[in-house]
Design an enzyme around this catalytic site. Structure first.
Site, PDB file in Angstrom:
ATOM      1  N   PHE A  11       0.817  -1.220   0.000  1.00  8.84           N
ATOM      2  CA  PHE A  11       0.000   0.000   0.000  1.00  8.84           C
ATOM      3  C   PHE A  11       0.860   1.283   0.000  1.00  8.84           C
ATOM      4  O   PHE A  11       0.868   2.046  -0.977  1.00  8.84           O
ATOM      5  CB  PHE A  11      -0.931  -0.071   1.217  1.00  8.84           C
ATOM      6  N   SER A  83       2.217  -6.242   8.106  1.00  3.55           N
ATOM      7  CA  SER A  83       1.740  -4.957   8.633  1.00  3.55           C
ATOM      8  C   SER A  83       0.402  -5.008   9.376  1.00  3.55           C
ATOM      9  O   SER A  83      -0.036  -3.977   9.882  1.00  3.55           O
ATOM     10  CB  SER A  83       1.628  -3.949   7.479  1.00  3.55           C
ATOM     11  N   THR A 123       6.177   2.873  12.889  1.00  3.72           N
ATOM     12  CA  THR A 123       4.791   3.128  13.252  1.00  3.72           C
ATOM     13  C   THR A 123       4.679   3.732  14.646  1.00  3.72           C
ATOM     14  O   THR A 123       5.552   3.512  15.487  1.00  3.72           O
ATOM     15  CB  THR A 123       3.996   1.804  13.191  1.00  3.72           C
ATOM     16  N   ASP A 124       3.565   4.417  14.885  1.00  5.70           N
ATOM     17  CA  ASP A 124       3.317   4.935  16.244  1.00  5.70           C
ATOM     18  C   ASP A 124       2.957   3.800  17.209  1.00  5.70           C
ATOM     19  O   ASP A 124       2.953   4.001  18.426  1.00  5.70           O
ATOM     20  CB  ASP A 124       2.217   6.006  16.225  1.00  5.70           C
ATOM     21  N   GLU A 125       2.644   2.602  16.676  1.00  8.44           N
ATOM     22  CA  GLU A 125       2.233   1.496  17.559  1.00  8.44           C
ATOM     23  C   GLU A 125       3.348   1.058  18.494  1.00  8.44           C
ATOM     24  O   GLU A 125       3.086   0.399  19.499  1.00  8.44           O
ATOM     25  CB  GLU A 125       1.749   0.298  16.736  1.00  8.44           C
ATOM     26  N   TYR A 150       2.757  -7.539  16.313  1.00  5.63           N
ATOM     27  CA  TYR A 150       3.180  -6.641  15.221  1.00  5.63           C
ATOM     28  C   TYR A 150       3.990  -5.475  15.767  1.00  5.63           C
ATOM     29  O   TYR A 150       5.104  -5.186  15.306  1.00  5.63           O
ATOM     30  CB  TYR A 150       1.955  -6.118  14.453  1.00  5.63           C
ATOM     31  N   LYS A 154       7.938  -4.406  15.167  1.00  6.58           N
ATOM     32  CA  LYS A 154       8.368  -3.113  14.599  1.00  6.58           C
ATOM     33  C   LYS A 154       9.302  -2.400  15.581  1.00  6.58           C
ATOM     34  O   LYS A 154      10.275  -1.767  15.177  1.00  6.58           O
ATOM     35  CB  LYS A 154       7.162  -2.224  14.273  1.00  6.58           C
ATOM     36  N   ASN A 180      -2.333   5.059   8.173  1.00  7.30           N
ATOM     37  CA  ASN A 180      -2.480   5.600   6.818  1.00  7.30           C
ATOM     38  C   ASN A 180      -3.783   5.117   6.183  1.00  7.30           C
ATOM     39  O   ASN A 180      -4.283   4.046   6.520  1.00  7.30           O
ATOM     40  CB  ASN A 180      -1.346   5.100   5.929  1.00  7.30           C
ATOM     41  N   ARG A 273     -10.541  -6.843  19.756  1.00  2.00           N
ATOM     42  CA  ARG A 273      -9.172  -7.303  19.478  1.00  2.00           C
ATOM     43  C   ARG A 273      -8.452  -7.484  20.824  1.00  2.00           C
ATOM     44  O   ARG A 273      -8.489  -6.561  21.658  1.00  2.00           O
ATOM     45  CB  ARG A 273      -8.489  -6.227  18.636  1.00  2.00           C
TER      46      ARG A 273
END
Ligand code: NAD
Ligand code: DAU
Length: 336
Positions: A11, A83, A123-125, A150, A154, A180, A273
């Site tokens: 993506f 992702s 990522t902000d995660e 995930y 990261k 995004n 989740r």
């Protein structure tokens, strides 16, 4: 300049390749991608035969193939990753292999090839979750506290990138951005799934109470930020990217329902989740002040453009929602 883009068939990577070649036509891009379920060469079919674009099918964990591809490269932009948070909960192993081991293999190859810059997309995660009550935002100073497999993978990859700079002097930069959305997003993420489900006449699954908050960044604004970091970013630095459009999931879905003129009865609350991060929010002061970045799109206008794109590209996403996707969907959304 010769740029190795990893994960360029996904993506954000495919949007970035379009962005870069439009604005820097003198440069050459080598797109190195394994073509997992999320990689799709249709995203790049308009430039497939361009003289300044080459596709190489390869896995970033394959040291020999990476070494061949990186020869003569000036800049690496590493998008390649598993992702999707929900898939990492179903099966963490590929996330560790690609996101952690793959990044380390790339870093070794980048050192050997003496690239001028290794830019890592993160990522902000990695920062974990904020509460709904606080006004706090993530910034470059926020400690890492990842909550999903995930996010943990990261975080590990970010640490490796930083360590290769500190230990071996590899010229790196890192960006940590928020969620995004936009064209070519695989239809498994909240916005792409909501739009495509509604266009198919299917209900929209909302996890838990739907009051989880994300800061949605239009993919083109993200590409502009990466461009600036490559041109003006300081080696060794991290930049956080977000647009201050923090919004609850249920509100995002209601906006899409409105654009598509669908009733709220299309919303279906489903099981939450596990380990679900309540809120993400980003303080982008550093990239704005130091590099002059600012988003060009409001959330609402980019959302309308995105819905239009999916409406106009049914043949692109309809085939992605068949076969393995159906199996994944049943497993992920089965009633428990
Ligand atoms: P995506 O899942 O759409 O695409 C990932 C791409 O990487 C695919 O083309 C896939 O084939 C490729 N890939 C996967 N494993 C590979 C491997 N072992 N070797 C080579 N290629 C491989 O992902 P995306 O949403 O475009 O995300 C791109 C990057 O941006 C990722 O690193 C992700 O962590 C990060 N990110 C994404 C978001 C978001 O909202 N989508 C936000 C912040 C950061
Ligand atoms: O914040 C950046 C991250 O954003 C990226 O690092 C990840 O690669 C990207 O996948 C994304 O992660 P999220 O988990 O935030 O995105 P997702 O679209 O999966 O979910 C967004 C929110 O919507 C989250 O609170 C979960 C919720 N959700 C998601 C799906 C797929 C639902 O309520 N229903 C769903 O069916």
């Amino acid at each position: 300049m010769k740029i190795l883009v990893t994960g360029g068939a996904g993506f954000i990577g495919s949007n970035f390749i379009h962005w870069w070649l439009t604005r820097h036509p003198q440069d050459q891009i080598i797109n190195f991608d394994k073509l997992t379920y999320a990689g799709n060469l249709e995203n790049l079919k308009d430039i497939a035969t361009s003289p300044n674009y080459i596709f190489v099918k390869g896995d970033i964990t394959d040291g020999r193939k990476v070494k061949e591809a990186i020869d003569g490269i000036d800049v690496v932009v590493n998008f390649a990753a598993e992702s999707h948070v929900d898939r990492s909960i179903l099966d963490p192993a590929p996330f560790i292999t690609t996101n952690v081991v793959g990044t380390q293999v790339l870093l070794d190859a980048a050192l050997d090839a003496q690239v001028k810059r290794f830019h890592h997309i993160s990522t902000d995660e990695v920062f974990g979750a904020l509460t709904l009550e606080s006004k706090e935002k993530f910034s470059e100073q926020t400690p890492y506290r990842p909550n999903s497999p995930y996010a943990a993978s990261k975080a590990a990859s970010d640490h490796l990138v930083r360590a290769y700079h500190k230990t071996y002097g590899l010229p790196i930069t890192i960006t940590n951005c928020s969620n995004n959305f936009g064209p070519y997003q695989y239809p498994e993420k909240l916005i792409s799934l909501t739009i495509t489900n509604l266009l198919e006449g299917k209900k929209v699954p909302v996890y838990g109470d739907g009051l989880y908050v994300r800061d949605w960044l239009y993919v083109e604004d993200h590409c502009a930020a990466i461009d600036l970091v490559l041109q003006k970013g300081q080696v060794g630095e991290t930049y956080c990217i977000g647009i201050d459009s923090d919004i609850e999931n249920i509100e995002v879905i209601k906006k899409i329902l409105k654009i598509l003129n669908k009733p709220e009865s299309m919303i279906e609350y489903v099981k939450d989740r596990p380990g679900h991060d309540r809120r993400y929010a980003i303080d982008s002061t550093k990239i704005k002040k130091e590099l002059g970045w600012k988003p060009q799109y409001s959330f609402d206008e980019a959302l309308v453009a995105t819905v239009d794109w999916y409406r106009g590209h049914r043949s692109w996403w309809q085939k992605l929602k068949k076969g393995d996707f159906e199996k994944y969907y049943q497993e992920q959304y089965k009633k428990r």
